[in-house]
Scaffold this motif. Structure first.
Motif, mmCIF file in Angstrom:
data_model
loop_
_atom_site.group_PDB
_atom_site.id
_atom_site.type_symbol
_atom_site.label_atom_id
_atom_site.label_comp_id
_atom_site.label_asym_id
_atom_site.label_seq_id
_atom_site.Cartn_x
_atom_site.Cartn_y
_atom_site.Cartn_z
ATOM 1 N N VAL A 61 0.803 -1.225 0.000
ATOM 2 C CA VAL A 61 0.000 0.000 0.000
ATOM 3 C C VAL A 61 0.838 1.279 0.000
ATOM 4 O O VAL A 61 0.303 2.363 -0.323
ATOM 5 C CB VAL A 61 -0.950 0.020 1.214
ATOM 6 N N VAL A 62 2.118 1.201 0.369
ATOM 7 C CA VAL A 62 2.944 2.414 0.376
ATOM 8 C C VAL A 62 2.990 2.986 -1.046
ATOM 9 O O VAL A 62 3.222 2.277 -2.027
ATOM 10 C CB VAL A 62 4.369 2.119 0.887
ATOM 11 N N GLY A 63 2.736 4.293 -1.132
ATOM 12 C CA GLY A 63 2.705 4.970 -2.422
ATOM 13 C C GLY A 63 1.325 5.032 -3.038
ATOM 14 O O GLY A 63 1.085 5.793 -3.978
ATOM 15 N N GLU A 64 0.395 4.226 -2.486
ATOM 16 C CA GLU A 64 -0.983 4.265 -2.979
ATOM 17 C C GLU A 64 -1.774 5.322 -2.207
ATOM 18 O O GLU A 64 -1.463 5.641 -1.056
ATOM 19 C CB GLU A 64 -1.644 2.895 -2.766
ATOM 20 N N VAL A 65 -2.820 5.849 -2.858
ATOM 21 C CA VAL A 65 -3.707 6.801 -2.189
ATOM 22 C C VAL A 65 -4.499 6.065 -1.116
ATOM 23 O O VAL A 65 -5.006 4.956 -1.360
ATOM 24 C CB VAL A 65 -4.660 7.473 -3.185
ATOM 25 N N LEU A 66 -4.597 6.660 0.059
ATOM 26 C CA LEU A 66 -5.352 6.045 1.137
ATOM 27 C C LEU A 66 -6.793 5.815 0.692
ATOM 28 O O LEU A 66 -7.486 6.733 0.268
ATOM 29 C CB LEU A 66 -5.332 6.943 2.390
ATOM 30 N N GLY A 67 -7.248 4.583 0.798
ATOM 31 C CA GLY A 67 -8.604 4.235 0.386
ATOM 32 C C GLY A 67 -8.684 3.625 -0.983
ATOM 33 O O GLY A 67 -9.753 3.149 -1.404
ATOM 34 N N ALA A 68 -7.556 3.604 -1.720
ATOM 35 C CA ALA A 68 -7.571 3.064 -3.084
ATOM 36 C C ALA A 68 -7.899 1.578 -3.091
ATOM 37 O O ALA A 68 -8.462 1.056 -4.053
ATOM 38 C CB ALA A 68 -6.216 3.305 -3.755
ATOM 39 N N HIS A 69 -7.531 0.882 -2.034
ATOM 40 C CA HIS A 69 -7.808 -0.548 -1.956
ATOM 41 C C HIS A 69 -9.134 -0.829 -1.237
ATOM 42 O O HIS A 69 -9.482 -1.992 -1.020
ATOM 43 C CB HIS A 69 -6.672 -1.268 -1.216
ATOM 44 N N GLY A 70 -9.813 0.231 -0.871
ATOM 45 C CA GLY A 70 -11.050 0.056 -0.108
ATOM 46 C C GLY A 70 -12.264 -0.153 -0.989
ATOM 47 O O GLY A 70 -12.178 -0.239 -2.217
ATOM 48 N N LEU A 71 -13.405 -0.231 -0.350
ATOM 49 C CA LEU A 71 -14.670 -0.454 -1.042
ATOM 50 C C LEU A 71 -15.137 0.850 -1.675
ATOM 51 O O LEU A 71 -15.394 1.841 -0.987
ATOM 52 C CB LEU A 71 -15.731 -0.951 -0.039
ATOM 53 N N GLU A 95 -17.588 7.132 9.825
ATOM 54 C CA GLU A 95 -17.859 5.701 9.902
ATOM 55 C C GLU A 95 -18.130 5.221 8.487
ATOM 56 O O GLU A 95 -19.025 5.734 7.811
ATOM 57 C CB GLU A 95 -19.080 5.429 10.800
ATOM 58 N N VAL A 96 -17.357 4.268 8.015
ATOM 59 C CA VAL A 96 -17.483 3.823 6.630
ATOM 60 C C VAL A 96 -17.521 2.303 6.569
ATOM 61 O O VAL A 96 -17.055 1.612 7.479
ATOM 62 C CB VAL A 96 -16.307 4.342 5.760
ATOM 63 N N ILE A 97 -18.072 1.798 5.466
ATOM 64 C CA ILE A 97 -18.021 0.369 5.171
ATOM 65 C C ILE A 97 -16.829 0.159 4.259
ATOM 66 O O ILE A 97 -16.745 0.744 3.173
ATOM 67 C CB ILE A 97 -19.305 -0.113 4.468
ATOM 68 N N ASN A 98 -15.879 -0.658 4.674
ATOM 69 C CA ASN A 98 -14.675 -0.875 3.902
ATOM 70 C C ASN A 98 -14.557 -2.359 3.543
ATOM 71 O O ASN A 98 -15.414 -3.167 3.927
ATOM 72 C CB ASN A 98 -13.446 -0.412 4.689
ATOM 73 N N ILE A 99 -13.498 -2.709 2.832
ATOM 74 C CA ILE A 99 -13.321 -4.093 2.388
ATOM 75 C C ILE A 99 -11.891 -4.547 2.655
ATOM 76 O O ILE A 99 -10.932 -3.799 2.445
ATOM 77 C CB ILE A 99 -13.675 -4.226 0.883
ATOM 78 N N ARG A 100 -11.765 -5.758 3.150
ATOM 79 C CA ARG A 100 -10.443 -6.314 3.402
ATOM 80 C C ARG A 100 -9.880 -6.905 2.104
ATOM 81 O O ARG A 100 -10.590 -7.073 1.110
ATOM 82 C CB ARG A 100 -10.527 -7.408 4.464
ATOM 83 N N LYS A 101 -8.638 -7.259 2.173
ATOM 84 C CA LYS A 101 -7.982 -7.882 1.019
ATOM 85 C C LYS A 101 -8.700 -9.178 0.634
ATOM 86 O O LYS A 101 -8.786 -9.545 -0.546
ATOM 87 C CB LYS A 101 -6.515 -8.169 1.343
ATOM 88 N N SER A 102 -9.267 -9.869 1.619
ATOM 89 C CA SER A 102 -9.976 -11.131 1.379
ATOM 90 C C SER A 102 -11.308 -10.937 0.674
ATOM 91 O O SER A 102 -11.931 -11.898 0.237
ATOM 92 C CB SER A 102 -10.208 -11.840 2.713
ATOM 93 N N GLY A 103 -11.750 -9.690 0.596
ATOM 94 C CA GLY A 103 -13.054 -9.408 -0.007
ATOM 95 C C GLY A 103 -14.167 -9.251 1.003
ATOM 96 O O GLY A 103 -15.302 -8.897 0.658
ATOM 97 N N GLU A 104 -13.870 -9.510 2.253
ATOM 98 C CA GLU A 104 -14.865 -9.375 3.325
ATOM 99 C C GLU A 104 -15.064 -7.900 3.673
ATOM 100 O O GLU A 104 -14.100 -7.156 3.825
ATOM 101 C CB GLU A 104 -14.388 -10.140 4.555
ATOM 102 N N THR A 105 -16.313 -7.475 3.791
ATOM 103 C CA THR A 105 -16.588 -6.090 4.175
ATOM 104 C C THR A 105 -16.610 -5.979 5.693
ATOM 105 O O THR A 105 -16.903 -6.944 6.396
ATOM 106 C CB THR A 105 -17.940 -5.618 3.619
ATOM 107 N N TYR A 106 -16.325 -4.809 6.188
ATOM 108 C CA TYR A 106 -16.377 -4.545 7.623
ATOM 109 C C TYR A 106 -16.660 -3.065 7.842
ATOM 110 O O TYR A 106 -16.528 -2.248 6.939
ATOM 111 C CB TYR A 106 -15.058 -4.943 8.291
ATOM 112 N N THR A 107 -17.088 -2.753 9.038
ATOM 113 C CA THR A 107 -17.380 -1.365 9.388
ATOM 114 C C THR A 107 -16.216 -0.813 10.194
ATOM 115 O O THR A 107 -15.752 -1.462 11.144
ATOM 116 C CB THR A 107 -18.671 -1.272 10.228
#
Length: 582
Positions: A61-71, A95-107
């Motif tokens: 993730v270093v060098g990527e925009v924060l949230g680029a890998h998110g939902l 408070e946001v709904i985000n996504i893990r690398k595994s594809g699982e969403t979480y709050t």
């Protein structure tokens, strides 16, 4: 939040000093995910908690925009609105709904802080976040339990009250009427008791589904508990007559819908409901008043035979108040034993007294004699018929004991009426046995009068209890015979001693051929089953003569004597002219 800001400042100060050891020491101490970005929001550093929460390693993730890998939502960075809010302030909580690398969403709960250099220019951003999925779910479940019924997923009483309060305010603003429909399932307790709570729960769930299916999104369907539901209709016509018609239409629709068969596991069940409707508008002062009026109307629907609906009428309030007063007085009457037995003589075809029927009267200290027609229905509804029935049984046994002392009365039978609630109580037989133990009498002189409806409610239970009591010597008379089902099939099963011809057939016996045919048939049935027959309501010589000619040998009615207290009954026995009527 202040802790996050302090931590962020320490991180940035470390960045400014380019002291990587300090950055790690500070950031990695936190159990929250930590991210340091530059002014372009590109990630410079993350901590171990970040990797644990998101699944992404630092090098990914270093060098990527924060949230680029998110939902992403609508093609936008998950933190788009957070960054936007940060333009106006120094720290933003979101408070946001985000996504893990595994594809699982979480709050996640996230804090993003601006960090400025010595010149006040933003040099970095520090984001701190934590996974709140579990706590969020727990909070939502607590919220759900507070406002929803877990069995049916319908709003509960608390949520209904909230919505009703809002509906009352809205009605005041718009001038439009609303309606509350109080729905109660008929005979639900019988279903629960006979088929079990599992089947009862299935019915409650299916009723909820049907109610929800026919109503508008703006309407509310709630379950108050047990077998009670409430439907709230908003936005009805401002014209009362039209609003009544609209609410009535919905009520009739519900009656029809809930009468259709339910498939409850392997059972098909036919259900009916009673509905009370109360309109509401700006005239109502409180939600309690609306609920109370709908409940009163529902009670009236029950009282008028069930499977019906009733609108609240202000006069109902007076009736309910009077009923409450009567119930209070009735409880006092039981406590103070204000009841008295009256006795109506029974005679045979030779004019000989053979016994009596004991009929309860309430000797109220202020109102005088209160008719059983007035208080017995209430006693049955409230369960007070149980202590009343127990009192009648004890008094009847005492009277039989007294009659044993006199030659004329020692073979008298005494009939008492047994209510459905009393008879179907599990310990009814044991209650009778206990009474006999306290009062030693000839059990064969006591006769229980039962109605057809009592026996047919549960024929197997009825036969079992009757046989148990029959073994003790008790006799049974089928009261009001001919007014109900009157099937030979069940008559053969019941250990009866007597059929009682209802007075409705005796009243017009002289003029009505149909009544004469019915009486003739009843007597023939009794003879074929070797049962005695007694006719009640005999008031004239003509009626007596016809009954005698058709083979009826036992009689009861005003022709021989009205129900009277025991002293007057004893005086009646001394009158020799009683045989003159034959």
């Amino acid at each position: 939040m202040s802790g996050f800001a302090i931590l962020a400042q320490l991180v940035v100060e470390s960045c400014q000093a380019q002291n990587n050891l300090n950055i790690s020491a500070i950031a990695f101490e936190s159990q929250d995910g930590m991210v340091v970005t530059d002014t372009n929001k590109k990630i410079l550093r993350v901590n171990r908690a970040f990797t644990k929460i998101t699944g992404y390693a630092e090098q990914e993730v270093v060098g990527e925009v924060l949230g680029a890998h998110g939902l992403e939502k609508d093609g936008m960075n998950v933190y788009s609105s957070t960054w936007s809010d940060l333009e106006e302030t120094e720290v933003v909580e979101d408070e946001v709904i985000n996504i893990r690398k595994s594809g699982e969403t979480y709050t996640e709960q996230v804090f993003i802080t601006k960090v400025k250099d010595a010149n006040g220019i933003t040099s970095n951003f520090v984001a701190s976040f934590r996974d709140i999925t579990i706590s969020k779910k727990a909070t939502e479940e607590i919220q759900y339990l507070a406002y929803y019924d877990t069995l049916t997923n319908l709003p509960n009483r608390r949520l209904l009250v909230d919505r009703l309060k809002n509906a009352l305010l809205k009605s005041q603003r718009t001038g439009r009427n609303g309606a509350l429909l109080f729905i109660d399932l008929d005979h639900f307790k019988t279903l629960n008791d006979s088929l079990g709570h599992y089947v009862g729960d299935l019915l409650l769930q299916q009723v909820a589904e049907r109610l929800t299916s026919i109503l508008r999104e703006s309407d509310t369907v709630a379950r108050l508990g047990g077998d009670e539901y409430v439907v709230m209709l908003e936005g009805l016509s401002g014209n009362v007559d039209e609003a009544v018609a609209q609410a009535g239409f919905v009520g009739e629709k519900i009656l029809t819908l809930l009468k259709e068969p339910f498939q409850l596991d392997t059972k098909v069940y036919q259900n009916t409901v009673s509905i009370g409707i109360a309109l509401f508008s700006s005239n109502y002062q409180s939600f309690e008043e609306v609920l109370k009026h709908a409940d009163i109307a529902m009670y009236q629907a029950k009282k008028h035979g069930r499977n019906s609906l009733r609108f609240f009428d202000p006069n109902m309030q007076m009736v309910i108040h009077a009923r409450m007063e009567l119930e209070y007085e009735l409880r006092k009457a039981i406590e103070l034993e204000q009841f008295q037995l009256y006795y109506q003589i029974q005679i045979d075809h030779l004019g000989n007294p053979i016994g009596a029927e004991a009929l309860i009267r309430w000797n109220h200290p202020e109102q005088g004699l209160v008719s059983p027609l007035h208080f017995i229905p209430l006693a049955e509804e409230t369960g007070l018929i149980l202590p009343i029935g127990q009192w009648v049984l004890k008094e009847a046994c005492k009277q039989l004991k007294t009659w044993e002392q006199t030659e004329q009365t020692k073979r008298f039978t005494l009939s008492i009426n047994i209510s459905a609630i009393q008879f179907h109580k599990n310990d009814f037989v044991e209650t009778v046995v206990a009474c006999f133990q306290h009062c030693k009498i000839d059990h064969s002189l006591l006769k229980f009068e039962l109605t057809e409806s009592i026996l047919l409610e549960d024929i197997e239970d009825a036969v079992s209890k009757m046989n148990s009591l029959k073994n003790l010597g008790i006799q049974f008379s089928l009261d009001d015979f001919g007014t109900g089902y009157s099937s030979l099939q069940y008559l053969k099963l019941l250990p009866l001693d007597q059929l009682k011809i209802d007075q409705s057939f005796v009243r017009d016996l002289v003029e009505d051929k149909s009544d004469r045919a019915i009486v003739r048939t009843i007597i023939a049935i009794a003879e074929s089953l070797e049962l005695k027959v007694i006719a009640e309501g005999v008031e004239t010589e003509e009626q007596l003569s016809l009954l005698a000619k058709k083979g009826c040998k036992y009689y009861q009615g005003y022709l021989f004597g009205r129900p009277v207290p025991i002293d007057e009954f004893n005086n009646l026995l001394k009158i020799k002219s009683i045989t003159d009527h034959l």
